[in-house]
Motif scaffolding. Structure first.
Motif, PDB file in Angstrom:
ATOM      1  N   ARG A   1      -2.735 -17.774  14.393  1.00 43.18           N
ATOM      2  CA  ARG A   1      -1.823 -16.377  14.812  1.00 43.18           C
ATOM      3  C   ARG A   1      -2.576 -15.731  15.601  1.00 43.18           C
ATOM      4  O   ARG A   1      -3.870 -15.991  15.643  1.00 43.18           O
ATOM      5  CB  ARG A   1      -1.548 -15.697  13.736  1.00 43.18           C
ATOM      6  CG  ARG A   1      -0.952 -16.517  12.314  1.00 43.18           C
ATOM      7  CD  ARG A   1      -0.646 -15.732  11.053  1.00 43.18           C
ATOM      8  NE  ARG A   1      -1.436 -14.696  10.885  1.00 43.18           N
ATOM      9  CZ  ARG A   1      -2.276 -15.735   9.938  1.00 43.18           C
ATOM     10  NH1 ARG A   1      -2.215 -16.376   9.501  1.00 43.18           N
ATOM     11  NH2 ARG A   1      -3.689 -14.747   9.259  1.00 43.18           N
TER      12      ARG A   1
ATOM     13  N   LYS B   1       2.166 -14.867   3.392  1.00 45.01           N
ATOM     14  CA  LYS B   1       1.959 -14.948   2.147  1.00 45.01           C
ATOM     15  C   LYS B   1       3.054 -15.247   1.052  1.00 45.01           C
ATOM     16  O   LYS B   1       2.791 -16.325  -0.225  1.00 45.01           O
ATOM     17  CB  LYS B   1       0.963 -13.804   1.921  1.00 45.01           C
ATOM     18  CG  LYS B   1      -0.132 -14.792   0.735  1.00 45.01           C
ATOM     19  CD  LYS B   1      -1.406 -13.053   0.546  1.00 45.01           C
ATOM     20  CE  LYS B   1      -1.832 -12.657  -1.080  1.00 45.01           C
ATOM     21  NZ  LYS B   1      -3.235 -11.801  -0.852  1.00 45.01           N
TER      22      LYS B   1
ATOM     23  N   ASP C   1       0.670 -18.181   5.563  1.00 44.00           N
ATOM     24  CA  ASP C   1      -0.354 -17.616   6.506  1.00 44.00           C
ATOM     25  C   ASP C   1      -1.601 -17.441   6.927  1.00 44.00           C
ATOM     26  O   ASP C   1      -2.610 -16.734   6.982  1.00 44.00           O
ATOM     27  CB  ASP C   1      -0.717 -15.594   5.189  1.00 44.00           C
ATOM     28  CG  ASP C   1      -1.515 -16.290   3.872  1.00 44.00           C
ATOM     29  OD1 ASP C   1      -0.343 -18.173   3.227  1.00 44.00           O
ATOM     30  OD2 ASP C   1      -1.621 -16.331   3.170  1.00 44.00           O
TER      31      ASP C   1
ATOM     32  N   HIS D   1       2.356 -13.066  16.396  1.00 43.25           N
ATOM     33  CA  HIS D   1       2.847 -11.784  15.733  1.00 43.25           C
ATOM     34  C   HIS D   1       3.515 -11.023  17.561  1.00 43.25           C
ATOM     35  O   HIS D   1       2.838 -10.439  18.340  1.00 43.25           O
ATOM     36  CB  HIS D   1       2.511 -10.886  15.292  1.00 43.25           C
ATOM     37  CG  HIS D   1       1.764 -11.525  14.216  1.00 43.25           C
ATOM     38  ND1 HIS D   1       2.846 -11.141  12.524  1.00 43.25           N
ATOM     39  CD2 HIS D   1       1.134 -12.541  13.755  1.00 43.25           C
ATOM     40  CE1 HIS D   1       2.229 -12.251  11.484  1.00 43.25           C
ATOM     41  NE2 HIS D   1       0.801 -12.643  11.968  1.00 43.25           N
TER      42      HIS D   1
ATOM     43  N   ASP E   1       1.036  -5.681   9.116  1.00 47.81           N
ATOM     44  CA  ASP E   1       0.797  -6.045   7.211  1.00 47.81           C
ATOM     45  C   ASP E   1       2.166  -6.582   6.847  1.00 47.81           C
ATOM     46  O   ASP E   1       1.626  -7.033   5.770  1.00 47.81           O
ATOM     47  CB  ASP E   1      -0.032  -4.550   6.895  1.00 47.81           C
ATOM     48  CG  ASP E   1      -1.794  -4.044   7.594  1.00 47.81           C
ATOM     49  OD1 ASP E   1      -1.660  -4.906   7.912  1.00 47.81           O
ATOM     50  OD2 ASP E   1      -1.981  -3.264   7.444  1.00 47.81           O
TER      51      ASP E   1
ATOM     52  N   TYR F   1      -8.134 -11.643  15.337  1.00 50.38           N
ATOM     53  CA  TYR F   1      -6.693 -11.697  16.041  1.00 50.38           C
ATOM     54  C   TYR F   1      -7.065 -12.168  17.586  1.00 50.38           C
ATOM     55  O   TYR F   1      -7.929 -11.113  18.406  1.00 50.38           O
ATOM     56  CB  TYR F   1      -5.944 -10.920  16.034  1.00 50.38           C
ATOM     57  CG  TYR F   1      -4.823 -10.900  14.858  1.00 50.38           C
ATOM     58  CD1 TYR F   1      -4.511 -12.493  14.105  1.00 50.38           C
ATOM     59  CD2 TYR F   1      -4.623 -10.191  13.624  1.00 50.38           C
ATOM     60  CE1 TYR F   1      -3.925 -11.866  12.512  1.00 50.38           C
ATOM     61  CE2 TYR F   1      -4.282 -10.124  12.390  1.00 50.38           C
ATOM     62  CZ  TYR F   1      -3.909 -11.068  11.843  1.00 50.38           C
ATOM     63  OH  TYR F   1      -3.540 -10.835  10.967  1.00 50.38           O
TER      64      TYR F   1
ATOM     65  N   GLU G   1       2.276 -10.440   7.279  1.00 53.34           N
ATOM     66  CA  GLU G   1       1.430 -10.786   7.039  1.00 53.34           C
ATOM     67  C   GLU G   1       2.047 -10.899   5.206  1.00 53.34           C
ATOM     68  O   GLU G   1       1.962 -12.017   4.567  1.00 53.34           O
ATOM     69  CB  GLU G   1       0.297 -10.190   7.105  1.00 53.34           C
ATOM     70  CG  GLU G   1      -0.203 -10.581   8.292  1.00 53.34           C
ATOM     71  CD  GLU G   1      -0.531 -11.790   8.711  1.00 53.34           C
ATOM     72  OE1 GLU G   1      -1.532 -12.479   8.357  1.00 53.34           O
ATOM     73  OE2 GLU G   1      -0.195 -12.761   9.640  1.00 53.34           O
ATOM     74  N   GLU G   2       2.090  -9.532   4.813  1.00 50.66           N
ATOM     75  CA  GLU G   2       2.549  -9.640   2.989  1.00 50.66           C
ATOM     76  C   GLU G   2       3.519 -11.207   2.884  1.00 50.66           C
ATOM     77  O   GLU G   2       4.003 -11.355   2.426  1.00 50.66           O
ATOM     78  CB  GLU G   2       2.835  -8.701   2.616  1.00 50.66           C
ATOM     79  CG  GLU G   2       2.881  -8.275   1.064  1.00 50.66           C
ATOM     80  CD  GLU G   2       1.828  -8.776   0.588  1.00 50.66           C
ATOM     81  OE1 GLU G   2       2.404  -9.424  -0.540  1.00 50.66           O
ATOM     82  OE2 GLU G   2       0.779  -8.948   0.795  1.00 50.66           O
TER      83      GLU G   2
END
Length: 478
Positions: free
Chosen positions: A277, A267, A273, A242, A260, A305, A263-264
């Motif tokens: 990472r 997913k 996901d 990321h 966020d 992370y 990530e969504e």
């Protein structure tokens, strides 16, 4: 002008098989020396093969119709026709082949990997190949089989170990340009990168490829913007990095909310996901960016992370990041199961598999489906009675006639061989040996009997003249 295409629809046509030849050998003193018609040549295949020098599907975007050459027909003198030339289509590494319904036909990964997209048609047999002890002089030959026609979809999924993901203008292109020798387009406006860029990075003994995936935005997994096209190139990557912008000019954005959102989307796209990472806080060369990075780092580390603060412009923190990515890549490679030796799977047919099916449809028509009967129909010249009788005999020996009787077919019922859009339909007349009553003792040709010597022929003619003279002398008037 389009320079990168990663999805195309391709219409491929294999070559048709050449027709067999019906010919009789002729020479002096032997005008009917037997059948000598050659076989037709095989039609060319359409083959997809991975070529490392090809990086886009652009050529097929401009010319989506591709056809292999046909086989040549056979000739007299036992000369077989030339086979059609295969059409080899180079595709990039990571190309996936789908049929029209979206089913995966092949996943082409690795230089030299190939897939036959369309099979060339068989060449027809000439009458020399069809001759036998009971069929000494076939007066027909088999036609060549048409080649396959296929509509396929090619999708390119970038083959890389690492994918850099993040918002537009987060600094992904700048980062890949300093980590590798790649030279992507870099500018200070969103969506500067419109195609994935690949770079090769060496960190100690580990060499890995890194992909700069174009920026993602909210709704990318649902196709907003170019989201689906971008996310497709992340599927093969084993590690996701990321890239978070700590110096964004948009007041409603911050590194945590950016993470966020991405990530969504990963997913929602499905499965991404769960990849290993890490997080890179970029642009710490900007004073406010450095402060923001120090503020959000504890929250990111609390989520599990590994976080790195870098500046692609000032070349800060790049060595640590490069070696950390190499550790992730090495661990991912070690976790993958070792490739086993190629195994040949043999799937024998069931003992009760006849190779065809016979069903009665609602309108009372009996339909025969199967690879052999359908191919035999395509090879038959229906203008030749002997060829039609030969087809009938083949179907009878295969058991089609017995199966028709078993499912209740009667004399005069309609029978179709082949699919609805390309079938041969006829009224069925059951026989003990199909075609025998139509052609008599097919295969026997008195013209091929061994010719008598010239002296014997002169004696026979003289005997006929003597017999005629004697009859005239007996019945002449006195």
């Amino acid at each position: 002008m389009t320079t990168f295409v990663d999805r195309v629809e391709l219409h491929v046509a294999a070559g048709n098989g050449g027709h067999g030849c019906a010919s009789v050998h002729r020479e002096k003193f032997k005008p009917l020396g037997g059948p000598d018609g050659g076989n037709g040549g095989r039609g060319g295949d359409v083959i997809l093969i991975v070529d490392q020098s090809v990086t886009t599907l652009l050529d097929y975007h401009h010319s989506p119709h591709r056809k292999a050459t046909n086989g040549k027909p056979g000739e007299g003198g036992n000369r077989s026709g030339k086979d059609g030339q295969d059409l080899v289509l180079p595709v990039p590494d990571g190309t996936v082949v789908f049929d029209g319904a979206g089913n995966v036909l092949a996943d082409l990964v690795g230089h030299g990997t190939s897939y036959i997209a369309a099979q060339g048609g068989r060449g027809g047999l000439g009458n020399a190949a069809l001759s036998s002890a009971r069929r000494k002089a076939p007066g027909f030959a088999l036609l060549g089989v048409p080649g396959d026609l296929q509509d396929i979809v090619l999708e390119l999924k970038t083959v890389a170990d690492v994918a850099l993901v993040g918002y537009p203008s987060a600094g992904k292109s700048s980062l890949i340009s300093v980590l590798s020798a790649a030279k992507p387009k870099i500018a200070d406006y969103p969506f500067t990168t419109l195609v994935p860029n690949l770079g090769v990075v060496t960190a100690g003994e580990t060499v890995y490829t890194i992909a700069d995936v174009p920026g993602l935005i909210p709704g990318a997994s649902q196709g907003k913007g170019l989201g689906l096209e971008f996310l497709r190139h992340v599927e093969r990557c084993s590690v996701l990095v990321h890239i978070l912008d700590t110096a964004t000019l948009e007041s409603e954005r911050d590194p945590i909310s950016d993470l966020d959102m991405i990530e969504e989307e990963l997913k929602q796209y499905g499965g991404l996901d769960r990849r290993p990472r890490m997080v890179v806080l970029n642009k710490i060369d900007v004073p406010d960016g450095k402060d923001l990075a120090e503020m959000v780092r504890p929250d990111l580390e609390a989520r599990g992370y590994r976080v790195f603060e870098v500046s692609a412009v000032a070349h800060t923190g790049l060595r640590e990041l490069s070696f950390a990515i190499a550790e992730f890549v090495a661990a991912s490679r070690a976790a993958k199961p070792k490739e086993e030796a190629t195994r040949i799977v043999i799937r024998p047919k069931a003992v009760d598999d006849s190779g065809f099916t016979v069903v009665q449809e609602e309108d009372g028509l009996f339909r025969v489906r199967g690879e052999k009967p359908e191919r035999w129909v395509r090879q038959t010249d229906f203008s030749n009675d002997e060829a039609v009788g030969y087809l009938a005999d083949r179907l009878n020996r295969l058991g089609v006639e017995a199966s028709l009787m078993k499912v209740g077919a009667r004399s005069g019922d309609g029978v179709a061989i082949g699919p609805e859009d390309n079938a041969v339909v006829f009224d069925w007349e059951p026989t003990v040996m199909a075609g025998a009553e139509m052609l008599g003792r097919r295969g026997e040709d008195h013209r091929l009997d061994e010719p008598r010597p010239a002296t014997q022929r002169r004696r026979d003619k003289q005997a006929e003249r003597d017999e005629a003279t004697q009859e005239f002398e007996e019945f002449k008037p006195f």
